[in-house]
Structures are given as structure tokens and as C-alpha cells.
Design a protein around this motif. Structure first.
Motif, PDB file in Angstrom:
ATOM      1  N   VAL A 237       1.713  -2.424   0.230  1.00 35.17           N
ATOM      2  CA  VAL A 237       2.818  -3.112   1.199  1.00 35.17           C
ATOM      3  C   VAL A 237       3.562  -2.129   1.984  1.00 35.17           C
ATOM      4  O   VAL A 237       3.773  -0.996   1.574  1.00 35.17           O
ATOM      5  CB  VAL A 237       3.565  -3.805   0.057  1.00 35.17           C
ATOM      6  N   VAL A 238       3.821  -2.685   3.032  1.00 38.07           N
ATOM      7  CA  VAL A 238       4.811  -1.953   4.079  1.00 38.07           C
ATOM      8  C   VAL A 238       5.888  -1.713   3.447  1.00 38.07           C
ATOM      9  O   VAL A 238       6.742  -2.579   2.961  1.00 38.07           O
ATOM     10  CB  VAL A 238       4.818  -2.902   5.402  1.00 38.07           C
ATOM     11  N   HIS A 241       2.288   1.836   2.924  1.00 40.18           N
ATOM     12  CA  HIS A 241       0.800   1.603   2.909  1.00 40.18           C
ATOM     13  C   HIS A 241       0.091   2.600   3.662  1.00 40.18           C
ATOM     14  O   HIS A 241      -1.217   2.469   3.914  1.00 40.18           O
ATOM     15  CB  HIS A 241       0.418   0.336   3.706  1.00 40.18           C
ATOM     16  N   THR A 299       3.936  -6.997   6.069  1.00 41.68           N
ATOM     17  CA  THR A 299       2.563  -6.395   5.872  1.00 41.68           C
ATOM     18  C   THR A 299       1.392  -7.354   6.199  1.00 41.68           C
ATOM     19  O   THR A 299       0.553  -6.757   6.670  1.00 41.68           O
ATOM     20  CB  THR A 299       2.560  -6.578   4.359  1.00 41.68           C
ATOM     21  N   ILE A 322      -4.684  -4.765   3.413  1.00 40.07           N
ATOM     22  CA  ILE A 322      -3.318  -4.607   3.598  1.00 40.07           C
ATOM     23  C   ILE A 322      -2.682  -5.731   3.948  1.00 40.07           C
ATOM     24  O   ILE A 322      -1.736  -6.549   3.459  1.00 40.07           O
ATOM     25  CB  ILE A 322      -2.715  -3.635   4.632  1.00 40.07           C
ATOM     26  N   GLY A 326      -0.307  -8.762   1.844  1.00 40.12           N
ATOM     27  CA  GLY A 326       0.999  -9.173   2.235  1.00 40.12           C
ATOM     28  C   GLY A 326       1.074 -10.735   2.236  1.00 40.12           C
ATOM     29  O   GLY A 326       1.976 -11.069   1.532  1.00 40.12           O
TER      30      GLY A 326
END
Lengths: 610, 263, 133
Positions: A237-238, A241, A299, A322, A326
């Protein structure tokens, strides 16, 4: 629950571990095929065991106290019960994730059956250890036990990712993967330590009960933030990532499938499990919801945007993973049973869609020695077998009704609408359409040579991958793709079998039943849950799916044939500049990745630790 | 600017974490008065299973499943390291066996090494076997065992290390150790109770054969840890002896080539 | 004065953790990176043991002390033991990867080993253009 069934959670972990040790011990002395068969057999047995567990669970839970340390009554009235042991707790969704882990690992092992000439028994041992770790993690009912299985996932994962030591990108990516993930786990260990300091317990149910004893303060919030770090790193997750694209681009194909399909799912699962057993009713739900929804949105969109910019097909698929993670996080962030069911169903469907795409890419890599979309332009004409995987996978990513992601996507869109978060529905649809269009564009270029020939434009030299190359006849390709079709078929099953949907919704209620969990673990009680069911194949969900598919096809056409004149307008130019900047940010070296991890953890801590 | 990015990110993050951390830590309970509930129960359980060393009781008896995982982390790391440091086909032709030749090591060093090696192995074995009675256990003892074999390298040369601990044998040994641990767990399951149940007779307090399965698990762990650590270090040494230096010399390991260089 | 000890330990753990993080973000050598990761893990050991500290407590080994003697927390000691072993295992694995990176790229500076898309075989050992190295 018969005797054997009640021990299934343990077996799901212990059997693959024993298999890994066996293969490690004697694998070098026996013919390669024996090691292959043992590994495949153990993985298959684990899958069967996990399915048996799912089927047998109903709406209850199975609790296994290891070592026979069942909880003893404490205090005079005997109502509170405590134990010194470790509990494994299986409910239907955790068992379902164990099934996914086993099936994806099995698919990976089957894929390498006919190629991967030089790997030894070590590869099989590591894959089985990875499987055991994932099973152990989703079934763990103890904080520190979960940490140990996270670390085992890491140890096996880094070695598997860096396995192709002759390939500099592989080892570098594995190193990034290793450093960032290990650091994330260290952050979480601090969180676990602080929880132990506050509550004096490690068992999830006991910690959850103790946390209710006093009002939450900065310490409790900080522990949630720290625990989230490891989970979000694993889930890609951002802003945790950055390791994913590099690692999944360079790792061997079956390892990519396992990382994308199963490992990221365990990360998202962790977020949900820890919220619902520890922090539900303790921390502010609104705060956590905003945080998770925000992270999920960022994300989903970032992954999707970067996905379409890639020409390296594996990197493209990594960014799409990714993005889908999200979206799943959005479901978890709703902090409700319906959202959770949607998120976990989405992850199951994603494994059944992304896995085949990676395996198909592996076949291309094996035949042509490259996965550069531009270098492969038009070269794979006539390879209908591989094409079918790409087309079904690509359409599946947009949520084509009847394919793997349909259940999760339709459920999620429905739940978001009922929660008055319609703009997030747009996020789900758009990100799905973007990732799908990227895959379809790649398939169109590679298998049909559609669109402008990119090699006619001045381009950088194609990236060559020197590994995994061999003579692949049609028969061998079919064999290598068999696990891909198996996964796709399972995805179709997920989408069309209505009993699964009802069971999943009930299981979601069980998952989010905080008190029921504690009662089952500590007092062996079982209770009934009431779940709301909603229909999946409604007009609105089909309409949204149609929108997503249409958007995907339009975008794919735009990438292929987009008139160059359009590319010179101001708006597109500005867009392109910002995407390039984003892209530049993603050429992050190891120190930058660590920096982002620290900053991300700090943001979580500040938000939650107020 | 880009160069400073990691430091900026890290500094901002660290400051924020420190601030939140200090606030959070102030909420930690007054330390040191009342034991944690888990700790109190753990000591009672250690007594119940006749294990004087409460830490080993927690590690191998009460939380034995964690230790199973930990052992496999070490196994995965060891076989992973061997996999990652393997010699590829194109590197094999650079192999010059005589670079590992016998060394011009002082005779005194050789003698001390030869005397210390069995002593180290004995101490390692002692620590492994007495883990449940005094500080020690499989991990600690296994490390001592491994360091005994490192003495072979320091006092002699890489060849001796390879002879004392052939990689194939060490590989199998660590696998057997890990398998042994998992198997003891299965024995508990087959015996009717639970996985990793401590069902062997608990024996007399403070005697060697007490605490049930704990000494058995210690032995399995000791075997695995010792083999794993020797294997890993041997692989790294092999790499050091393989990497060519830029000026065309080969071998980064001074004492391996010192003898050669002087001729 | 005994009450100061746990706070000193917490502060020490925090300081070591931050020192490790500083090393990680400013590292110019892969081995240094891996060792800094180890340093960060050491901070977690210290924190664990600090949490388990008991005033007047002795080692939780009852071979020669009475049943009711105050002892420090054995559970955190078990956790620390596990953490140490895991840390050692990870260090070995990451160092092996560093060795291979060094062999393949001829470079051990993580700042120069930029993300994969930009790398090509010709950049081996040279700083990327536009940077002062």
C-alpha cells in the motif's frame, strides 16, 4: 467437529513445514522428480485440507491451542479464562485465504514442473515454507506468532525472489524487498511490545479484552499504527509499495504469482483481523475509516496510473496488483461486515486473475526471452493458448461478470453505494478499467501486432531477460498454462456459485464479531450470527460492469491508436508531465524507499496516536 | 535535491515518530512492580512441567509453535543463502582448487585450535542438553557448536572446515533437525493430545532427563542451528575466496593466497 | 532511583532505533545498510527486555532460587530470543543478496543502484549522469 477436523489448522501449517524440512534434508540426494512430486503432493494436500476446513466450518470457528495449553479458568468464579499457549483460530474467511495460499503455491509449483532446469530442491523447500508461513499467519490467534510467520514469509520470499542470481535486477530487487519488509516487521514488533507492555498478554482475544479495560490513549493508537506498518508493507500500500514493482518485475514467474496473489492478500487480511480483534470499540472508528479509505484510494489510483505507463509486462502486472490491493483496502476501510466480505472476495478473485496473467507472461518469457511489450510486438501471433489467458485475465481485471473479480467488485460497489460513498465507486471502476486496459493493450500488441509499431519510434533498447528461456512446444505451453486455467476456472466458480456468496456474507459477519471471537477462543463458546444477504447480479452492478468494460476497451484503443495530435494538447501534456514526475519518484533507490517507509509510519502514528 | 530526499523523508518521519512515541511511552504502566499476567502464569506453568528454566519452558513448551516458526526462519535463511551464493556454471571454470591449500599458520595456533575444537564442541553439547536447567538451550548451544567449527577455519584453513563439515552433510543435518522438531510435534498429535504437547514424562526437578519433550527439542534445534550457521559462514567464505580482485589477482582471502604469493 | 532505569532503557531503545534509521537513509554501502537494519532490530531487543524489567527481579531460572522469588519476565526473554535468531537469519540472507549485487553490478552504493528501469549494463560502476556521485 471431529478430532481430525479440530486439528486441521495446525496441520495446515505443520505439514508444509515438515515437507519443507524433508525436501531440504534429502532433496539433494534424490532425483529431482522425487523432490518435485513431494512438494506438489504436500501443497496439494494442504489445499485439500484447507478446503475441508472451509467446508466443515460453517459459521463457527475452530480454535486449536498448541501444546495442549487450553485456557484454564482464572479467578474464583471461573468465568475469565486465560492460557499461556498459542491459539490458532480458523473462521471461514481465514480458512479461505489459506486455500488461496495453497492453491497459488500449487499452481506455481506445477508451472515449474517442466522448466526451471537448474533449480534444486531448495526452491521447493522455500515454496513450501512460504506456504506454511501464509497459512500460519492467517490462522494465528496470537500477536507474536503472527509476527514469526510474517518473518518466515519474508525469509522464504527474499530468497525466492532473488533466486536467479545471474540476473542483476533480480538480486537487487530482492534486496530492496528484503530490507524494506524486514524494517516494516521491526516497526510492528515495537507495536507488539507496546501492546504487551500495556496489556500483559499476547493472545489476540485476551489483548482485545484488556484494551477495553481503560479508555484508549496515545499508546494504543501508536500500537495500531506500528502494527499497520508491517501489514501495509506486505500488502504494498502507498507509501510502502516501492519494493513491489521491482521485486515482481524481476522475480521468477511463479514467485511473482505467489507474491501478487497470496502474499499481498495476507497483508490486507492482517489489517482487518487486527482491527476487528483488538481495536474495534477501542479506537475511533471514524478516524480509522478515513485513514484506510484514504490510503486505499491513493493506492488504487497510483497503481492504476503507473500501470498503464509500463512496457515491461511483469512490471505492468505488479502495478496493477498495487492498484487492486488499494481497492481491497477500501472494502476493509469501511469497517463493516459487508465491506470486509467484499474486500476478501475481491482478493480471492484477484489471486485467480493475476496468477494466470503472471503465468502467461512466464510462458512468453520462456519462448522469447523478453517481456518488453515493444520488443514482443506482433511476435506471438497464433499463440491462442497464451492469448486466452491474457484476454480472460485482462477482462477479469475490469470485473467482467462471471470472472473472478466479479463477486468482490460488485459487492464492494454495492456496499460503497449504501454507505453513501459513491465517489469511491468511481475510484473502483476507473482503477479497474485502467489496469484492464493496460493488459488488453499489451495483449493486442503482442498477439496481434495492433496499433502503431512502437519500434518505429526512437526508443530505449529493450530490456532483455536472459533467464527462463527454452524451447517451448505447444504441448509444453499447454502444460505450463494448465495451472493458469485452473486458477481462472476457480475464479469463475467464485463468481457464479450463489451459495458461495451467501456463505461469504455470513463468514464476514463472523469475522467482524468481536465478542464472538473472544468467546470462542477463551470460553469455547459458539454463537449464531445474522447476516444480511444481497443479490449480486442486479441491474446496477451489471451496468457498472458494462461501464468499466467499455472504459477499458476505449482506453486500450486510445493507447494503441491514440492520434499523436491529441498527445500535443496542453491538457494531455500537463498530464503526461505529472505522470512522468510520478514515474521519476518511483525510481527510488533503497535509501529513498526506507525514507518513504519512515515517513509513512510517522503519518500513521500521528493520525492514530493523537 | 533528489540526493537529500531520503534524509529529508527520514528526518521528518523520525521527528514525528519521536514526538508521538514520547507521548505514548508516558502512558506505559509504572514499570517493575507487578509482573505481567502472562509472566506470572508462565512461571507457574514452568513449575507444572518441571522445567527450572522458565525462559526455555516458555520458548519450547508453552510457545513451542513460535519456536517452530523461528527454527524454520533459520532453515529458510540458511538454504536461501546457500541458494543465493551458489556457484553458477560459468563461475565453476574459474575455480582453482589449489588456492585453498594448506596454510602457513603458526604451529602454536594450529595446536591451540586442535585443542579448543573438542572443548568447544563439548561446551556446545553441554549447553544444548542442559537448556532446561540453566541458561542455554538449542539456539545458544548450536551457536557454540558452530563457533567450534569456525575455529577449524581460523586455526587451519577453508579445506579443513569443508572436511569437518561437508556442505551436503550440513544441509541434511539442518533439514533433519528441523524435521525432528516438527516430528516431535506430530508425536504429540498422534499420542492423542495436541500438536507439540509436552507428553513425555516430566521427570524429577533439576535432573537432566526432565521437562518432557524440552531436552529433545533442544537437541533438534541445536543440530539445526549448528549446521545452519556453519553452512552459511562456509558459503560466505567460499564467495570471498572466489571473487576476483580488480587488479587481476584472485581470492580476497589473504591467508589462502599468502603462501602462494611468496613463492 | 530504581524507577529511572526503565525510562533510561526506553530512551536508549528509541535512540538506537533512530540511529539505525538514520544509517539506513544515509547509507552509501550495502553492507552498512544491512548492519543498520541489525542495529534497528537491536533496539527492539532492548525495548522488549525493558518492558519485562521487574524491580529486584532476578533471572527466571528456578534451579537454585525459591518458587516465590521475584523474577523478570520470561515471556519477553523468549520473544527476544526469537527476535535475535530471526534477525541473524535475515542478516545472513540480506548479506548474501548484497554479495550477489556487488558481483553483478560491481557497485555497492545503494544510491547508485537506482531503480531497475533506468539501469543498463553500461552504467556499471559509473554514477548516473547529472549527479555528483
Amino acid at each position: 467437529m471431529s478430532g481430525l477436523e479440530s486439528q486441521l489448522p495446525v496441520l495446515l501449517v505443520a505439514v508444509p513445514l515438515a515437507g519443507a524440512a524433508l525436501v531440504a534434508a534429502v532433496g539433494h540426494w534424490v532425483p529431482r522428480i522425487l523432490a518435485d512430486l513431494t512438494a506438489i503432493g504436500v501443497a496439494a494436500a494442504t489445499a485439500v485440507g484447507a478446503v475441508w476446513l472451509v467446508v466443515g466450518l460453517g459459521s463457527g470457528r475452530v480454535v486449536c491451542w498448541l501444546g495442549g495449553w487450553d485456557p484454564q479458568p482464572a479467578g474464583k468464579d471461573g468465568s475469565a479464562r486465560e492460557s499461556v499457549g498459542i491459539a490458532l483460530v480458523a473462521d471461514r474467511w481465514s480458512a479461505a485465504l489459506a486455500v488461496v495460499a495453497a492453491v497459488v503455491v500449487l499452481a506455481g509449483l506445477l508451472f515449474t514442473w517442466r522448466y526451471f532446469e537448474e533449480t534444486s530442491a531448495t526452491y521447493h523447500g522455500l515454496m513450501l515454507a512460504f506456504l506454511a508461513a501464509m497459512s500460519g499467519f492467517v490462522l494465528a490467534g496470537d500477536l507474536f506468532d503472527a509476527f514469526v510467520w510474517f518473518e518466515l514469509m519474508g525469509a522464504a520470499g527474499y530468497a525466492l525472489a532473488g533466486m536467479r542470481v545471474e540476473e542483476p535486477r533480480s538480486v537487487h530487487a530482492a534486496l530492496e524487498f528484503g530490507v524494506v519488509n524486514t524494517l516494516g516487521c521491526s516497526f510492528s514488533l515495537v507495536g507488539i511490545t507496546l501492546l504487551y507492555a500495556r496489556t500483559g498478554e499476547l493472545n489476540l482475544a485476551l489483548v482485545g479484552e484488556r484494551l477495553h479495560d481503560r479508555p484508549p490513549d496515545a499508546l494504543v493508537g501508536l500500537t495500531f499504527a506500528l502494527l499497520l506498518v508491517a501489514a501495509l508493507v506486505k500488502a504494498a500500500v502507498v507509501p510502502f509499495h516501492f519494493w513491489t514493482a521491482d521485486a515482481e518485475a524481476a522475480a521468477p514467474t511463479p514467485v511473482c504469482a505467489v507474491l501478487s496473489g497470496a502474499m499481498v492478500a495476507t497483508g490486507v487480511y492482517a489489517v482487518a483481523r487486527w482491527w476487528w480483534t483488538l481495536y474495534d470499540g477501542v479506537l475511533s472508528a471514524a478516524l480509522a475509516e478515513h485513514l484506510l479509505l484514504g490510503l486505499g484510494t491513493a493506492t488504487a489510483l497510483l497503481g492504476a496510473v503507473l500501470c498503464v505507463c509500463q512496457r515491461h509486462v511483469k512490471r505492468l502486472l505488479a502495478y496493477s496488483t498495487i492498484s487492486h490491493v488499494g481497492v481491497a483496502l477500501l472494502g476493509v476501510g469501511l469497517l463493516g461486515p459487508a465491506g470486509l466480505t467484499a474486500a476478501l472476495a475481491y482478493l480471492l478473485g484477484h489471486a485467480c486473475t493475476k496468477g494466470p496473467l503472471f503465468l502467461g507472461t512466464g510462458v512468453l518469457l520462456n519462448q522469447y526471452g523478453t517481456v518488453d511489450e515493444h520488443a514482443l510486438f506482433g511476435r506471438a501471433r497464433g499463440h491462442w493458448l497464451t492469448l486466452s489467458v491474457f484476454v480472460l485475465g485482462g477482462l477479469g481485471l475490469a470485473g467482467l461478470p462471471g470472472l473472478g473479480l466479479w463477486w468482490g467488485k460488485a459487492s464492494l460497489e454495492h456496499t460503497l453505494t449504501t454507505e453513501h460513498l459513491a465517489w469511491l465507486v468511481a475510484v473502483v471502476t476507473v482503477s479497474g478499467a485502467l489496469t484492464s486496459s493496460a493488459v488488453l493493450r499489451a495483449a493486442a500488441r503482442i498477439f496481434f501486432g495492433l496499433g502503431a509499431d512502437p519500434r518505429e519510434r526512437a526508443e530505449e533498447t529493450a530490456t532483455e531477460e536472459h533467464e527462463e528461456q527454452g524451447e517451448v512446444t505447444r504441448g509444453v505451453a499447454a502444460l505450463m498454462l494448465a495451472p493458469a486455467w485452473l486458477l481462472l476456472a476457480l475464479g469463475i466458480g467464485l463468481a457464479v456459485v450463489p451459495d458461495l456468496h451467501r456463505a461469504g456474507e455470513t463468514a464476514g459477519e463472523v469475522f467482524t464479531d468481536h465478542h464472538g471471537y473472544a468467546a470462542a477462543v477463551l470460553r469455547g463458546a459458539s454463537g449464531a450470527v445474522h447476516a444480511e444477504h444481497h443479490a449480486l447480479w442486479t441491474g446496477s452492478s451489471l451496468a457498472l460492469a458494462a461501464v468499466a468494460l467499455a472504459l477499458s476497451l476505449v482506453l486500450a484503443a486510445a493507447w494503441l491508436w491514440g492520434p499523436p495530435a491529441l498527445g500535443r494538447t496542453r491538457v494531455v501534456g500537463a498530464l503526461r508531465a505529472s505522470v512522468d514526475a510520478l514515474h521519476g519518484l518511483h525510481r527510488a533507490d533503497l535509501t529513498e524507499q526506507v525514507g518513504w517507509l519512515v515517513l509513512g509510519s510517522a503519518v500513521l502514528a500521528v493520525v492514530l496516536g493523537r | 535535491m533528489r540526493r537529500r530526499l531520503p534524509l529529508v523523508l527520514g528526518a521528518v518521519g523520525a521527528v514525528a515518530l519521536a514526538v508521538v512515541g514520547v507521548r505514548a511511552f508516558l502512558g506505559l504502566p509504572g514499570a517493575g512492580e507487578v509482573p505481567h499476567p502472562y509472566a506470572a502464569r508462565a512461571v507457574a506453568a514452568a513449575y507444572a512441567h518441571t522445567t527450572p528454566n522458565a525462559v526455555v519452558s516458555v520458548t519450547l513448551d508453552q510457545r513451542g509453535f513460535d519456536t517452530l516458526g523461528e527454527e524454520f526462519v533459520l532453515l529458510a535463511a540458511a538454504i536461501g543463502t546457500v541458494l543465493l551464493l551458489r556457484r553458477l556454471a560459468e563461475e565453476a571454470h574459474e575455480d582453482r582448487p589449489h588456492d585453498y591449500g594448506p596454510e602457513d599458520v603458526f604451529e602454536a595456533v594450529r595446536l591451540v585450535g586442535a585443542l579448543l575444537l573438542p572443548a568447544a564442541l563439548l561446551v556446545g553439547g553441554y549447553v544444548v542438553l542442559h537448556g532446561h536447567l540453566s541458561p542455554g538451550g538449542g539456539f545458544q548451544g548450536g551457536t557454540v557448536l558452530a563457533s567450534g567449527l569456525y575455529l577449524a577455519y581460523l586455526a587451519a584453513d577453508y579445506r579443513t572446515l569443508e572436511r569437518l563439515g561437508p556442505p551436503g552433510v550440513l544441509d541434511t543435518a539442518e533439514g533433519v533437525g528441523a524435521l525432528g522438531y516438527a516430528a516431535v510435534g506430530f508425536a504429540g498429535l498422534i499420542g492423542g493430545s495436541a500438536y507439540l504437547a509436552n507428553d513425555l514424562p516430566h521427570g524429577v526437578w533439576n535432573s537432566l532427563l526432565s521437562a518432557g519433550t524440552v531436552p529433545v527439542l533442544n537437541v533438534a534445534i541445536g543440530l539445526e542451528v549448528g549446521a545452519a550457521f556453519v553452512l552459511v559462514v562456509a558459503k560466505f567464505l567460499e564467495q570471498a575466496l572466489l571473487v576476483p580482485r580488480e587488479d587481476g589477482d584472485d581470492g580476497g582471502d589473504r591467508d589462502a593466497t599468502a603462501g602462494e604469493g611468496e613463492h | 532511583m530504581a524507577d529511572v532505569l526503565p525510562w533510561l532503557l526506553y530512551a536508549g531503545a528509541g535512540w538506537i532505533f533512530l540511529a539505525g534509521l538514520y544509517g539506513l537513509v544515509t547509507s552509501r554501502h550495502l553492507v552498512h545498510t544491512v548492519v543498520c537494519l541489525s542495529v534497528t532490530q537491536s533496539a527492539t531487543y532492548l525495548l522488549l527486555l525493558a518492558v519485562g524489567w521487574t524491580r529486584g527481579g532476578t533471572a527466571p531460572i528456578f534451579a537454585d532460587i525459591g518458587r516465590h522469588r521475584r523474577v523478570v519476565d520470561p515471556v519477553v526473554q523468549a520473544m527476544t530470543l526469537t527476535d535475535v535468531v530471526v534477525g541473524a537469519a535475515m542478516t545472513a540472507l540480506l548479506l548474501a543478496l548484497s554479495v550477489q549485487v556487488a558481483k553483478r553490478r560491481g557497485c555497492v552504493d545503494p544510491r547508485l543502484l537506482r531503480s531497475l528501469e533506468q539501469e543498463s549494463e553500461e552504467e556499471r560502476g559509473r554514477p548516473a549522469p547529472g549527479r555528483s556521485g
